[in-house]
Scaffold this active site. Structure first.
Site, short mmCIF file in Angstrom:
data_model
loop_
_atom_site.label_atom_id
_atom_site.label_comp_id
_atom_site.label_asym_id
_atom_site.label_seq_id
_atom_site.Cartn_x
_atom_site.Cartn_y
_atom_site.Cartn_z
N GLU A 1 -5.76 16.19 5.55
CA GLU A 1 -5.45 16.98 6.75
C GLU A 1 -4.45 18.11 6.52
OE1 GLU A 1 -6.58 12.83 8.21
OE2 GLU A 1 -5.41 13.68 6.57
N GLY B 1 -10.23 11.18 8.87
CA GLY B 1 -10.53 10.03 9.70
C GLY B 1 -11.40 9.00 9.01
N GLU C 1 -9.12 6.94 7.04
CA GLU C 1 -8.37 6.06 7.94
C GLU C 1 -9.20 4.88 8.42
OE1 GLU C 1 -5.28 9.08 10.12
OE2 GLU C 1 -7.39 9.67 10.06
#
Length: 257
Positions: free
Chosen positions: A133, A110, A113
């Site tokens: 991930e 994240g 991201e």
């Protein structure tokens, strides 16, 4: 301004938003996500022209989501969490000013991201970046499968997601994930100079330029996010997800089926 896990400092049209959980490598948990959203809204209310996103300490930008919190998610819980993360991505993309990720260390999952959602990315020479991930038995769920392909080729995006590769700052720059790499102790001075220059630009023209640049990528983007969100959340409860996250929390190598 400060909350429990983030701080926001605004001066001369520049807002610096810092995720402040250095002991947890600035990993995202529900409280941090909520406060991050609130801080972005506050920066917008204060009419900041530039928003700088970074992490506290010398080790991490944002080292991803809190795996211990996520490991027992059901599919509906995972879907809701994906939506929360994607909302942050959307808030950064739609912020009415320029957003800069000052990547001072680890930017995984994240965290990667959120950096990809910013308009510009500057990395410390110590930065390490990756969509990691796959080794947790899941895939990017906060926009990574879509955001990567704005910056890199399809081949590179697939390699990063399939292998969960971690790129050092030099390789990230060569692949186009970051705009430039600077010495670690010069990162914030350099980003402050960039932010000050951008804040001096005409507000309406700057935002119009951002909207026009973003429009190039928007066709089909929401559909892609929906696919990603469903795929990500559907992996929760699978043996690979359970094993990957258990191994992470227990600090051992995963034993996937």
């Amino acid at each position: 301004m400060s909350w429990n896990t983030v701080t926001l400092d605004i001066s001369d049209g520049v807002a610096r938003l810092t995720v402040d959980r250095p002991d947890a490598l600035n990993a995202m948990n529900p409280e941090t996500l909520e406060e991050l959203e609130a801080a972005i809204r506050e920066a917008e209310r204060e009419s900041a022209r530039v928003l700088v996103l970074t992490g506290a300490g010398d080790d991490a930008f944002i080292a991803g989501a809190d795996i211990d919190y996520m490991r027992e998610f059901s599919t509906p819980e995972a879907l809701a969490y994906a939506e929360r993360g994607q909302n942050i991505v959307r808030n950064l993309q739609e912020f009415p000013g320029v957003t800069i990720a000052a990547i001072n260390g680890y930017a995984f999952g994240g965290g990667c991201e959120f950096s990809l959602a910013c308009d510009l990315r500057v990395a410390s020479e110590r930065a390490i970046i990756g969509q990691t991930e796959i080794d947790l038995g899941i895939i990017p769920g906060w926009g990574g499968t879509q955001l990567l392909q704005r910056l890199v080729s399809d081949e590179v995006a697939r390699r990063l997601v399939f292998f969960g590769e971690r790129l050092d700052a030099t390789d990230a720059h060569e692949h186009g994930l970051v705009g430039e790499v600077v010495a670690h102790d010069e990162l914030y001075d350099h980003v402050d100079e960039m932010a000050a220059e951008l804040a001096s630009k005409p507000r309406h023209a700057l935002y119009a330029a951002k909207e026009a640049l973003n429009a190039f990528h928007e066709t089909g983007g929401e559909g892609g996010l929906t696919v990603e969100r469903r795929a990500w959340s559907g992996l929760f409860g699978t043996p690979d997800q359970r094993e990957g996250m258990a191994a992470f929390v227990e600090k051992r190598e995963p034993d996937f089926e």
